[in-house]
Design an enzyme around this catalytic site. Structure first.
Site, PDB file in Angstrom:
ATOM      1  CE1 TYR A  64     -47.183  18.665 -15.322  1.00 14.58           C
ATOM      2  CE2 TYR A  64     -47.773  16.378 -14.904  1.00 14.58           C
ATOM      3  CZ  TYR A  64     -48.135  17.686 -15.157  1.00 14.58           C
ATOM      4  OH  TYR A  64     -49.480  18.005 -15.238  1.00 14.58           O
ATOM      5  CG  LEU A 211     -56.693  16.735  -3.522  1.00 20.50           C
ATOM      6  CD1 LEU A 211     -55.252  16.402  -3.191  1.00 20.50           C
ATOM      7  CD2 LEU A 211     -57.632  15.933  -2.649  1.00 20.50           C
TER       8      LEU A 211
END
Length: 281
Positions: A64, A211
């Protein structure tokens, strides 16, 4: 089915107690998960707010940024609060934005581990996960430096990401595995067999992209259930995952403090069996 409110923690390897609603830090990077996050102070506030709100499981990765996310976490949270578990991953090269290249070369993996220890400012990584199995390198070779790091006390627990049952069983012959992180959500359930395997074997299951609220065919059902619970569709998606299995650890990510609080409130929603079945159909 177990009440969600009775089962909001999970013990990793039967030892390390984790609150099942954690935080995924991937969004705290630049465009395409590449480079540093635009607003570092806001990003640090989000991380600090998550921990102060009771989150004790944070998911990150060497890839990341690459590297910038781990540095940010240390800046925001080190020295770490007692009981805070930071999980990281290794095994991806990042040539550019949205570009992910698996690299299972043992030398690269060893470098990932040492880099993560340094950037996170820890002597031991709580949970190190192989981000992807590299099809070009036998996984036994890839994991040799991980075995060495475990034996040296540099890694406490090991997990895998985006793997099938056969992959997990192959790796478990090399070293113990405590978690699996696969794509799974209300609308994407291709890893159902892996989830069932982790339940049977008492491994944590960490769905990434939690989500997502599913296909359009589910939209009216989700909206009506959300209205009944005075909740958002995202909260219902998280509540469904919490109810699906007691070993699921959630890592929803966000750059917004208000959205963070909204996600954490999903733990307060208790779907009825009827709600759950309607969404699972």
């Amino acid at each position: 089915m177990t009440s969600v409110k009775e089962q909001l923690t999970f013990k990793l390897n039967g030892e390390l107690e984790i609150n099942r609603l954690g935080y995924g830090a991937m969004q705290l990077t630049g465009h395409g998960v590449f480079g540093d996050v635009a607003d570092r102070e806001n990003a640090k506030t989000v991380l600090q707010t998550a921990v102060s709100a009771g989150v004790n499981f944070i998911d990150t990765a060497d890839a990341y940024g690459p590297h910038t996310n781990e540095v940010l976490i240390a800046e925001a949270l080190h020295p770490y609060q007692n009981g805070l578990v930071i999980a990281t991953k290794g095994g991806f090269e990042r040539p550019g934005p949205n570009n992910w290249v698996p690299n299972g070369n043992p030398g690269f993996i060893a470098k990932n581990i040492e880099g993560s220890l340094e950037r996170l400012k820890v002597d031991t990584i709580d949970l190190w996960q192989l981000h992807r199995i590299d099809p070009k390198v036998p996984v036994e070779e890839t994991l040799a430096p991980v075995v060495d790091a475990v034996n040296a006390g540099k890694i406490k627990y090991v997990g895998l990401s985006e793997v099938g049952v056969e992959d997990i069983e192959r790796v478990r012959k090399i070293l113990p595995i405590v978690s699996v992180q696969n794509l799974y959500n209300l609308g994407e359930r291709k890893w159902e067999d892996v989830l069932d395997y982790t339940i049977e074997n008492d491994l944590a299951f960490i769905p990434w992209y939690p989500l997502a609220s599913g296909p359009q065919s589910l939209e009216s059902k989700i909206k009506s259930i959300a209205a009944k619970h005075n909740a958002t569709t995202a909260q219902i998606a998280l509540a469904w995952l919490l109810k699906r299995a007691d070993n699921i650890l959630l890592i929803p990510g966000t750059k917004s403090v208000s959205h963070l609080h909204e996600n954490l409130k999903a733990a307060e929603i208790e779907l009825s069996d009827e709600d759950f079945e309607a969404l699972s159909a």
